[in-house]
Structure formats: C-alpha cells, structure tokens
Motif scaffolding. Structure first.
Motif, PDB file in Angstrom:
ATOM      1  N   SER A 149       0.901  -1.037   0.174  1.00  0.00           N
ATOM      2  CA  SER A 149       0.058   0.158  -0.143  1.00  0.00           C
ATOM      3  C   SER A 149       1.134   0.564   0.195  1.00  0.00           C
ATOM      4  N   GLN A 150       0.148   2.877  -0.076  1.00  0.00           N
ATOM      5  CA  GLN A 150       0.818   3.837  -0.320  1.00  0.00           C
ATOM      6  C   GLN A 150       1.172   4.235   0.802  1.00  0.00           C
ATOM      7  N   ALA A 151       0.989   3.725   2.084  1.00  0.00           N
ATOM      8  CA  ALA A 151       1.303   3.988   3.273  1.00  0.00           C
ATOM      9  C   ALA A 151       2.365   3.800   3.734  1.00  0.00           C
ATOM     10  N   LYS A 152       2.211   2.441   3.404  1.00  0.00           N
ATOM     11  CA  LYS A 152       3.448   1.156   4.123  1.00  0.00           C
ATOM     12  C   LYS A 152       4.565   1.546   3.287  1.00  0.00           C
ATOM     13  N   ARG A 153       4.179   2.028   1.620  1.00  0.00           N
ATOM     14  CA  ARG A 153       5.296   2.427   0.964  1.00  0.00           C
ATOM     15  C   ARG A 153       6.168   4.033   1.639  1.00  0.00           C
ATOM     16  N   ALA A 154       5.195   4.647   1.707  1.00  0.00           N
ATOM     17  CA  ALA A 154       5.838   5.478   2.844  1.00  0.00           C
ATOM     18  C   ALA A 154       6.326   5.803   3.977  1.00  0.00           C
ATOM     19  N   GLU A 200      19.097  12.151   2.570  1.00  0.00           N
ATOM     20  CA  GLU A 200      17.959  12.724   1.910  1.00  0.00           C
ATOM     21  C   GLU A 200      16.644  12.909   2.889  1.00  0.00           C
ATOM     22  N   ALA A 201      17.493  12.863   4.379  1.00  0.00           N
ATOM     23  CA  ALA A 201      16.692  12.860   5.502  1.00  0.00           C
ATOM     24  C   ALA A 201      16.322  13.858   5.552  1.00  0.00           C
ATOM     25  N   VAL A 202      17.247  14.764   5.522  1.00  0.00           N
ATOM     26  CA  VAL A 202      17.626  16.743   5.840  1.00  0.00           C
ATOM     27  C   VAL A 202      16.884  17.312   4.115  1.00  0.00           C
ATOM     28  N   ILE A 203      16.766  16.539   3.493  1.00  0.00           N
ATOM     29  CA  ILE A 203      16.596  17.341   2.326  1.00  0.00           C
ATOM     30  C   ILE A 203      14.983  17.188   2.808  1.00  0.00           C
ATOM     31  N   LEU A 204      14.394  15.982   2.930  1.00  0.00           N
ATOM     32  CA  LEU A 204      12.838  15.733   3.750  1.00  0.00           C
ATOM     33  C   LEU A 204      12.637  16.307   4.234  1.00  0.00           C
ATOM     34  N   LYS A 246       5.364  11.607  -3.066  1.00  0.00           N
ATOM     35  CA  LYS A 246       5.920  11.884  -4.588  1.00  0.00           C
ATOM     36  C   LYS A 246       7.411  12.832  -3.681  1.00  0.00           C
ATOM     37  N   MET A 247       7.306  13.435  -1.958  1.00  0.00           N
ATOM     38  CA  MET A 247       7.295  14.548  -1.738  1.00  0.00           C
ATOM     39  C   MET A 247       8.772  12.853  -0.847  1.00  0.00           C
ATOM     40  N   LEU A 248       9.077  11.853  -0.732  1.00  0.00           N
ATOM     41  CA  LEU A 248       9.941  11.631  -0.319  1.00  0.00           C
ATOM     42  C   LEU A 248      11.168  10.700  -1.371  1.00  0.00           C
ATOM     43  N   GLU A 249       9.905  10.072  -2.701  1.00  0.00           N
ATOM     44  CA  GLU A 249      10.291  10.412  -3.286  1.00  0.00           C
ATOM     45  C   GLU A 249      11.836  11.445  -4.564  1.00  0.00           C
ATOM     46  N   ALA A 250      10.973  12.548  -3.972  1.00  0.00           N
ATOM     47  CA  ALA A 250      11.769  13.057  -4.645  1.00  0.00           C
ATOM     48  C   ALA A 250      12.938  13.445  -3.622  1.00  0.00           C
ATOM     49  N   ALA A 251      13.177  13.525  -2.394  1.00  0.00           N
ATOM     50  CA  ALA A 251      13.947  13.149  -1.260  1.00  0.00           C
ATOM     51  C   ALA A 251      14.937  12.842  -2.211  1.00  0.00           C
ATOM     52  N   ASP A 260       7.715   3.184   4.609  1.00  0.00           N
ATOM     53  CA  ASP A 260       8.924   2.204   4.615  1.00  0.00           C
ATOM     54  C   ASP A 260      10.224   3.052   3.780  1.00  0.00           C
ATOM     55  N   VAL A 261      10.414   3.878   3.251  1.00  0.00           N
ATOM     56  CA  VAL A 261      11.104   4.515   3.142  1.00  0.00           C
ATOM     57  C   VAL A 261      11.300   5.950   3.979  1.00  0.00           C
ATOM     58  N   GLU A 262      10.735   6.362   4.415  1.00  0.00           N
ATOM     59  CA  GLU A 262      11.258   7.066   4.971  1.00  0.00           C
ATOM     60  C   GLU A 262      11.755   6.850   6.189  1.00  0.00           C
ATOM     61  N   GLU A 263      11.263   5.250   6.782  1.00  0.00           N
ATOM     62  CA  GLU A 263      11.627   5.047   8.723  1.00  0.00           C
ATOM     63  C   GLU A 263      13.044   4.057   8.627  1.00  0.00           C
ATOM     64  N   LYS A 264      13.306   3.604   6.814  1.00  0.00           N
ATOM     65  CA  LYS A 264      14.162   2.399   7.295  1.00  0.00           C
ATOM     66  C   LYS A 264      14.791   2.674   5.845  1.00  0.00           C
ATOM     67  N   ASN A 265      15.233   3.698   5.455  1.00  0.00           N
ATOM     68  CA  ASN A 265      15.683   3.615   4.188  1.00  0.00           C
ATOM     69  C   ASN A 265      16.390   5.111   3.634  1.00  0.00           C
ATOM     70  N   LEU A 266      16.672   6.083   4.311  1.00  0.00           N
ATOM     71  CA  LEU A 266      17.118   7.618   4.158  1.00  0.00           C
ATOM     72  C   LEU A 266      18.688   7.162   4.302  1.00  0.00           C
TER      73      LEU A 266
END
Lengths: 304, 60
Positions: free
Chosen positions: A2-7, A19-23, B26-31, A9-15
């Motif tokens: 799901s989109q929520a899981k993808r988001a 990337e974390a600072v850019i976000l 979108k924002m995450l993927e851009a980062a 997953d990226v945010e918590e485990k892959n940055l």
C-alpha cells in the motif's frame, strides 16, 4: 504494497542523512517562513523536532541496512551517519538564520539608498532652478557662482558619484548570499533550495528594488543642463551638448561598479560549513574537536 | 453540525487522505534521488566540487 506502507518504509528505514535532511527541508519550507515553521513546531510533540527526528530516522535506517554487521562496524556507521545528518541540518539552519538576522540591515540599507536618491533628485532640481533664477536676475551669462553655491554643487556632484558605488556594494552583498545558497545547495543538497520561501523572496525583491533605483539614478543626467557656463548657454539656446561619460548608456555605471559576488559567496559558504561542522561535533560530544575547528579558522583569519 | 457522516463525505475524506498520501510519497521519492552509498561522508565533503573525493575523515 500500500502507499501508506511504502511511504513509511522509505521514511523510516531507507533514508540516507542527505535524503532525510532534504525531506525535512521540503516539509519545513512548506511553511513559507522559518518563523511560521517555528510557531508550528512549538505546538508539536518532541519527536517532531528535527534534532530529535532526524538522528532517530538515520539510526533506524542504518540498523535496518546493517543486519548481521559486527557491533563495532555498526557503531562506526551510526556515528558517521549521525555526524552527517547533524552537519547537514546545521548548514541549512545556520544559512537561514544568518540571512534572516541580516534582513533588518538590508531593509535599512535599501531605505537609505532610496532616501539619498530622493535627496539627489531634489538637489539637482534645486541647483538647475537656481542657475535659471540667477540668469533671470542678472542677465549675465559670464557670471560665475559664489563660493557657497560652488561648494553645494561640488557636494552634489560627489554624492552623484558615491551613490552608484554604495548601491553596487549592497547589490554585491545580496548577490553573494544568493550565490552562497547555490554553492551549498548544489554541493550538499542535490540542488534543493536552503532558504525559506519568504527569505528568498525578500532577497529577490530587494534586488528588483535596486534595479528600479538604478533606473531612476541613470535618468538624472538626462535633461540636465551642462555644468559649464558655455554649455549652459548652448543648452538654453536649444543646442545639444556632446554626451558625457556618466550618460554613456543605460546601466553602464552600475554594471561597471558592481562586484563579482563569487569570492564573497565562497567565503560565506565556507564559514557556514565550518560552523555547521563545529556544531555537529559539539552535539556528538566532541567539544575539543569542535573548538579546534573554530580556533583553526580564527588563526587563518588572523594570518590573512 | 453533529449529524451522521454521509457516504459522500466519507468518500471525500478518503480522497483527501489518498491525495495527501500521494503528495507525501512524491515528496519522499523526490528526497530519495539516489541511493548509492557516498564514498565521502557529507561532513567531510569540502565545498570544492572538483576535488578528488578520497574517503578521509576530518575527525576520528
């Protein structure tokens, strides 16, 4: 997935730290100004604070990517990532703070340039009117102005020469800040802007205001009678005077005086990087290395 | 005010939620533009872009 899981997953485990600072920068800049971001942040739980959230995110990412890695190696990776994320955060924070702190000075400098230009316009008008009035009374074209009038005319000419120099210096300060942002952004943040939108806007608007003032300044020589009495006589008779150096073309004076902002921009960017490194080291508990960096910089400044 | 939420309202809320999520993705993927591990840590990266990026650390 799901989109929520993808988001999450990226945010918590892959940055990565960058990337974390850019976000974080992308999120914070949605508030338009550092002030409104700060007001919002003050109402949030502790976890939302970047200095809490970013190191946490990075720790989780390093741990999730280092399964089975030796404890010592993991500790090294964690320390390196923490140092990176703190450094990048402080680069962004210091640059914004520095630019915002100088905003009041920029406003005052712009107001002063405006006021000086108004005084110049009024002074040239008065001087030209006085010359005409004097002719009306004396009917003597060979009459030369008295000492006081001469001194006033000289002071006015000096100010006419000084104004574009001061405008050019101010233009250089703002252009250097924008160039420093570009240098830092391209080197450390993959081109992501560092400044909050309202601060970037203020800088661009000040540059636009300066362009307008320069346009007004450049118009001063147009239509003015020549300084020499002979030229004045020809001007009264409707004859055209040969163009002087100061009226050789639009923007010529300001273009000639404006400094190249590269060197100042580099000095600003280098100072921001140094301060961010020192602060990151201090946060990591390495105060002596932090102080050492600043001392080294101070020594280099002294020897220059 | 205070009445039961209609099916339409639920759908609207759902759309809003999906929209926000898409925005966030979108924002995450851009980062996350590149996932390669950098040789030099960001902390040690000098301002000069054309320098040789030797993996060295300024501090232990």
């Amino acid at each position: 997935m799901s989109q929520a899981k993808r988001a999450s997953d990226v945010e918590e485990k892959n940055l990565s730290p960058k990337e974390a600072v850019i976000l974080w920068m992308k999120e914070a800049r949605q508030f338009d100004s550092l002030r409104s971001y700060g007001c919002w942040l003050a109402e949030q739980p502790l976890d939302a604070y970047p200095l809490v959230r970013l190191p946490k995110q990075i720790t989780a990412a390093v741990r999730s990517q280092s399964k089975g890695v030796q404890e010592e190696k993991l500790r090294h990776s964690l320390r390196r990532s923490q140092k990176d994320v703190l450094f990048l955060f402080y680069v962004c924070e210091h640059f914004n703070t520095r630019t915002i702190e100088e905003e009041e000075i920029r406003v005052l400098k712009l107001a002063l340039l405006q006021q000086r230009l108004l005084t110049l316009l009024y002074g040239t008008y008065c001087q030209d009117r006085d010359r005409l009035d004097e002719l009306d009374h004396l009917h003597d074209l060979s009459h030369s102005p008295n000492g006081k009038r001469k001194a006033e005319a000289q002071a006015l000419e000096t100010e006419i020469m000084n104004w574009p120099r001061d405008e050019a210096l101010f233009w250089g300060e703002i252009s250097a800040l924008l160039e420093a942002e570009r240098l830092l952004s391209e080197r450390y943040f993959s081109g992501e802007p560092l400044l909050f939108p309202d601060t970037a806007r203020e800088l661009r608007e000040t540059l636009t205001a300066l362009e307008r003032l320069v346009g007004t300044y450049e118009s001063i020589p147009e239509g003015r009678p020549p300084q020499s009495q002979e030229g004045f006589v020809r001007w009264l008779a409707g004859e055209k005077d040969p163009p002087s150096a100061s009226s050789s073309g639009p923007n010529s004076e300001s273009d000639r005086l404006r400094p190249n902002p590269q060197r100042t921009a580099r000095a600003i960017a280098e100072h921001i990087v140094l301060m961010a490194r020192a602060e990151a080291l201090a946060d990591m508990g390495d105060r002596s290395a932090s102080v050492g960096l600043i001392r080294g910089w101070l020594r280099a400044q002294d020897s220059n | 005010m205070g009445g039961p939420i209609s099916g339409g309202q639920v759908s609207a809320l759902k759309c809003l939620e999906v929209g926000e999520l898409e925005e966030r993705l979108k924002m995450l993927e851009a980062a996350v533009r590149s996932q390669e591990v950098p040789r030099v840590s960001d902390f040690d990266l000098d301002l000069d872009a054309d320098e040789d990026p030797e993996p060295k650390e300024l501090t232990p």
